[in-house]
Design a protein around this motif. Structure first.
Motif, PDB file in Angstrom:
ATOM      1  N   GLY A  50      -5.677  -1.674   9.315  1.00 44.79           N
ATOM      2  CA  GLY A  50      -4.588  -1.030  10.149  1.00 44.79           C
ATOM      3  C   GLY A  50      -3.446  -1.368   9.364  1.00 44.79           C
ATOM      4  N   HIS A  51      -3.096  -2.400   8.629  1.00 48.36           N
ATOM      5  CA  HIS A  51      -2.174  -2.787   7.892  1.00 48.36           C
ATOM      6  C   HIS A  51      -1.738  -1.636   6.594  1.00 48.36           C
ATOM      7  CE1 HIS A  51       0.679  -5.185   5.839  1.00 48.36           C
ATOM      8  NE2 HIS A  51       0.241  -4.844   4.565  1.00 48.36           N
ATOM      9  N   LEU A  52      -2.923  -1.457   5.809  1.00 49.96           N
ATOM     10  CA  LEU A  52      -2.538  -0.359   4.925  1.00 49.96           C
ATOM     11  C   LEU A  52      -2.528   0.893   5.421  1.00 49.96           C
ATOM     12  CD1 LEU A  52      -5.710  -1.318   2.619  1.00 49.96           C
ATOM     13  CD2 LEU A  52      -3.379  -1.381   2.111  1.00 49.96           C
ATOM     14  N   THR A  53      -2.864   1.262   6.779  1.00 50.00           N
ATOM     15  CA  THR A  53      -2.607   2.727   7.439  1.00 50.00           C
ATOM     16  C   THR A  53      -1.390   2.641   7.782  1.00 50.00           C
ATOM     17  OG1 THR A  53      -4.728   2.659   8.110  1.00 50.00           O
ATOM     18  CG2 THR A  53      -3.316   4.057   9.391  1.00 50.00           C
ATOM     19  N   ALA A  54      -0.846   1.553   8.522  1.00 51.11           N
ATOM     20  CA  ALA A  54       0.456   1.518   8.954  1.00 51.11           C
ATOM     21  C   ALA A  54       1.702   1.629   7.836  1.00 51.11           C
ATOM     22  CB  ALA A  54       0.789   0.283   9.800  1.00 51.11           C
ATOM     23  N   VAL A  55       1.295   0.851   6.495  1.00 56.30           N
ATOM     24  CA  VAL A  55       2.426   0.875   5.457  1.00 56.30           C
ATOM     25  C   VAL A  55       2.304   2.255   4.793  1.00 56.30           C
ATOM     26  CG1 VAL A  55       2.686  -0.149   3.194  1.00 56.30           C
ATOM     27  CG2 VAL A  55       2.204  -1.625   5.141  1.00 56.30           C
ATOM     28  N   HIS A  56       1.053   2.897   4.685  1.00 63.41           N
ATOM     29  CA  HIS A  56       1.111   4.221   4.187  1.00 63.41           C
ATOM     30  C   HIS A  56       1.671   5.279   5.268  1.00 63.41           C
ATOM     31  CE1 HIS A  56      -2.150   3.406   0.852  1.00 63.41           C
ATOM     32  NE2 HIS A  56      -1.385   2.601   1.044  1.00 63.41           N
ATOM     33  N   ASP A  57       1.617   5.153   6.503  1.00 64.20           N
ATOM     34  CA  ASP A  57       2.525   5.812   7.549  1.00 64.20           C
ATOM     35  C   ASP A  57       3.896   5.736   7.316  1.00 64.20           C
ATOM     36  OD1 ASP A  57       2.231   7.610   9.655  1.00 64.20           O
ATOM     37  OD2 ASP A  57       2.909   6.134  11.094  1.00 64.20           O
ATOM     38  N   ILE A  58       4.367   4.625   6.984  1.00 64.54           N
ATOM     39  CA  ILE A  58       5.848   4.337   6.871  1.00 64.54           C
ATOM     40  C   ILE A  58       6.387   5.015   5.409  1.00 64.54           C
ATOM     41  CG2 ILE A  58       7.483   2.377   6.382  1.00 64.54           C
ATOM     42  CD1 ILE A  58       5.740   0.745   8.438  1.00 64.54           C
ATOM     43  N   LEU A  59       5.592   5.283   4.735  1.00 64.85           N
ATOM     44  CA  LEU A  59       6.067   6.234   3.617  1.00 64.85           C
ATOM     45  C   LEU A  59       6.457   7.573   3.760  1.00 64.85           C
ATOM     46  CD1 LEU A  59       3.095   5.004   0.806  1.00 64.85           C
ATOM     47  CD2 LEU A  59       5.729   4.323   0.750  1.00 64.85           C
ATOM     48  N   LEU A  60       5.950   8.048   4.863  1.00 71.01           N
ATOM     49  CA  LEU A  60       6.198   9.309   5.254  1.00 71.01           C
ATOM     50  C   LEU A  60       7.876   9.536   5.301  1.00 71.01           C
ATOM     51  CD1 LEU A  60       3.268  10.366   7.572  1.00 71.01           C
ATOM     52  CD2 LEU A  60       3.589  11.031   5.381  1.00 71.01           C
ATOM     53  N   PRO A  61       8.331   8.738   6.143  1.00 79.76           N
ATOM     54  CA  PRO A  61       9.861   8.658   6.395  1.00 79.76           C
ATOM     55  C   PRO A  61      10.518   7.854   5.100  1.00 79.76           C
ATOM     56  CG  PRO A  61       8.969   6.970   7.993  1.00 79.76           C
ATOM     57  CD  PRO A  61       7.830   7.843   7.553  1.00 79.76           C
ATOM     58  N   LEU A  62      10.037   6.993   4.537  1.00 77.58           N
ATOM     59  CA  LEU A  62      10.512   6.131   3.769  1.00 77.58           C
ATOM     60  C   LEU A  62      10.730   7.002   2.265  1.00 77.58           C
ATOM     61  CD1 LEU A  62      11.663   3.474   2.245  1.00 77.58           C
ATOM     62  CD2 LEU A  62       9.426   3.025   1.677  1.00 77.58           C
ATOM     63  N   LEU A  63       9.766   8.015   1.889  1.00 77.57           N
ATOM     64  CA  LEU A  63       9.750   8.963   1.028  1.00 77.57           C
ATOM     65  C   LEU A  63      10.614  10.282   1.403  1.00 77.57           C
ATOM     66  CD1 LEU A  63       6.517   8.340  -0.947  1.00 77.57           C
ATOM     67  CD2 LEU A  63       8.751   7.561  -1.411  1.00 77.57           C
ATOM     68  N   ARG A  64      11.194  10.311   2.607  1.00 75.64           N
ATOM     69  CA  ARG A  64      11.815  11.337   3.070  1.00 75.64           C
ATOM     70  C   ARG A  64      11.058  12.759   3.231  1.00 75.64           C
ATOM     71  NH1 ARG A  64      16.234  12.936   0.450  1.00 75.64           N
ATOM     72  NH2 ARG A  64      15.803  12.239  -1.537  1.00 75.64           N
ATOM     73  N   PHE A  65       9.832  12.407   3.855  1.00 78.94           N
ATOM     74  CA  PHE A  65       8.933  13.816   3.889  1.00 78.94           C
ATOM     75  C   PHE A  65       8.751  14.020   5.259  1.00 78.94           C
ATOM     76  CE2 PHE A  65       6.207  11.722   0.410  1.00 78.94           C
ATOM     77  CZ  PHE A  65       6.792  12.504  -0.705  1.00 78.94           C
ATOM     78  N   GLU A  66       8.601  13.226   6.452  1.00 75.00           N
ATOM     79  CA  GLU A  66       8.424  13.501   7.590  1.00 75.00           C
ATOM     80  C   GLU A  66       8.426  12.357   8.518  1.00 75.00           C
ATOM     81  OE1 GLU A  66       4.735  14.950   9.247  1.00 75.00           O
ATOM     82  OE2 GLU A  66       3.980  15.095   7.051  1.00 75.00           O
ATOM     83  N   GLU A  67       8.398  12.357   9.749  1.00 76.37           N
ATOM     84  CA  GLU A  67       8.388  11.101  10.748  1.00 76.37           C
ATOM     85  C   GLU A  67       7.129  10.623  10.569  1.00 76.37           C
ATOM     86  OE1 GLU A  67      10.912  10.222  12.679  1.00 76.37           O
ATOM     87  OE2 GLU A  67      11.999  11.387  11.315  1.00 76.37           O
ATOM     88  N   GLN A  68       6.979   9.277  10.786  1.00 82.10           N
ATOM     89  CA  GLN A  68       5.774   8.598  11.090  1.00 82.10           C
ATOM     90  C   GLN A  68       4.921   9.282  11.929  1.00 82.10           C
ATOM     91  OE1 GLN A  68       7.489   4.358  11.315  1.00 82.10           O
ATOM     92  NE2 GLN A  68       5.473   4.104  11.424  1.00 82.10           N
ATOM     93  N   ARG A  69       3.672   9.034  11.683  1.00 83.21           N
ATOM     94  CA  ARG A  69       2.441   9.755  12.780  1.00 83.21           C
ATOM     95  C   ARG A  69       2.286   8.628  13.972  1.00 83.21           C
ATOM     96  NH1 ARG A  69      -0.279  14.434  12.204  1.00 83.21           N
ATOM     97  NH2 ARG A  69      -1.254  13.874  13.996  1.00 83.21           N
ATOM     98  N   TYR A  70       1.999   7.488  13.328  1.00 79.18           N
ATOM     99  CA  TYR A  70       1.588   6.318  13.638  1.00 79.18           C
ATOM    100  C   TYR A  70       2.421   5.019  14.083  1.00 79.18           C
ATOM    101  CZ  TYR A  70      -2.652   9.011  12.729  1.00 79.18           C
ATOM    102  OH  TYR A  70      -3.387  10.098  12.656  1.00 79.18           O
ATOM    103  N   PRO A  71       3.709   5.405  14.662  1.00 77.91           N
ATOM    104  CA  PRO A  71       4.720   4.318  14.468  1.00 77.91           C
ATOM    105  C   PRO A  71       4.172   3.052  15.389  1.00 77.91           C
ATOM    106  CG  PRO A  71       5.425   5.965  15.907  1.00 77.91           C
ATOM    107  CD  PRO A  71       4.231   6.414  15.247  1.00 77.91           C
ATOM    108  N   GLU A  72       3.238   3.257  16.334  1.00 72.77           N
ATOM    109  CA  GLU A  72       2.765   2.283  17.285  1.00 72.77           C
ATOM    110  C   GLU A  72       1.755   1.195  16.478  1.00 72.77           C
ATOM    111  OE1 GLU A  72       1.788   5.378  17.209  1.00 72.77           O
ATOM    112  OE2 GLU A  72      -0.347   5.361  17.240  1.00 72.77           O
ATOM    113  N   LEU A  73       1.563   1.535  15.273  1.00 70.29           N
ATOM    114  CA  LEU A  73       0.686   0.554  14.244  1.00 70.29           C
ATOM    115  C   LEU A  73       1.556  -0.508  13.724  1.00 70.29           C
ATOM    116  CD1 LEU A  73      -1.905   2.807  12.641  1.00 70.29           C
ATOM    117  CD2 LEU A  73      -2.198   1.676  14.422  1.00 70.29           C
TER     118      LEU A  73
END
Lengths: 159, 159
Positions: A50-73
């Motif tokens: 879950g941690h790796l999934t959440a951290v990678h999900d946060i890359l989506l906005p951090l790299l200015r690609f798109e919104e997070q998919r799973y902000p609830e994680l």
């Protein structure tokens, strides 16, 4: 391929190699193994998934690609340490999210030019980036590749 | 700094950040802690210290810088897994070798131009390198940075 493209390819190959290794491990471990702690008193497999999934999900906005998919994680898997009393999604849900997030990242990565890799990430303002041009997307990719390797080193203890 | 120099700087910053983190951990852990296993039945801290030292020492010839300084570490710390019956150097000797090897690497790294980072490493022949230009020094740096992060993730379990 010019040198700048080769520099990017090396970093991306390295990322994809770590992702592939983690995918293989997650496919190999049983749900029972993933429910175990990686070492006595340390994070469980499910938490690190879950941690790796959440951290990678946060890359989506951090790299200015798109919104997070799973902000609830974020709360359970980034803000909080592992906690046996926490209500986690199922392992199959987390594995599906892990795959989805990494596929989205890979698609964005493919489209970036070398110059775009050197553009700022979303935690640095345009003004600060002028002075600190190393605070770019590629820097984040390097650091998250290591982050994955770090936790992979712990996850192999579940085998 | 041009873009090629920036690409190299990002990779090197990442390496040095991992080295610094590991240095701090090795300085923090007591000898008693380093004699413990990182998890039940897994490598001890002293083994991982020796392993990382030996692997970094092997980078000296692999990156075509100079001969290994501590070839005698290879058998016990790379070829063989951890073994309580093995005769290891003392922790202070291993820590000194760790520092020496990383200082030598850092000095060589500083002198390389971006083009030299993209030159072949020593495990690929000039002929194969023609066809596979990603088998270069920078590729090795990326992979060893992850290797360090992987084992660092295990070493933190000694705390």
């Amino acid at each position: 391929m010019n040198n700048e493209q080769l520099f990017v390819k090396l970093a991306l190959d390295n990322w994809h190699a770590q992702i592939k290794r983690a995918d293989t491990l997650f496919d190999t471990l049983t749900d029972e193994q993933l429910q175990q702690a990686t070492a006595p008193g340390r994070s469980r497999g499910i938490y690190l998934l879950g941690h790796l999934t959440a951290v990678h999900d946060i890359l989506l906005p951090l790299l200015r690609f798109e919104e997070q998919r799973y902000p609830e994680l974020r709360e359970a898997f980034v803000v909080q340490p592992d906690n046996a009393a926490a209500e986690f999604p199922s392992i199959s849900e987390l594995k599906a999210a892990w795959k989805t997030v990494n596929e989205k990242l890979a698609a964005h990565f493919e489209r970036l030019t070398p110059a775009e890799w050197l553009e700022r990430h979303n935690s640095v303002s345009p003004e600060d980036f002028e002075k600190e041009p190393h605070r770019n997307r590629l820097n984040v990719l390097h650091s998250r590749t290591n982050h994955l390797a770090h936790h992979y080193g712990q996850l192999v203890y579940l085998k």
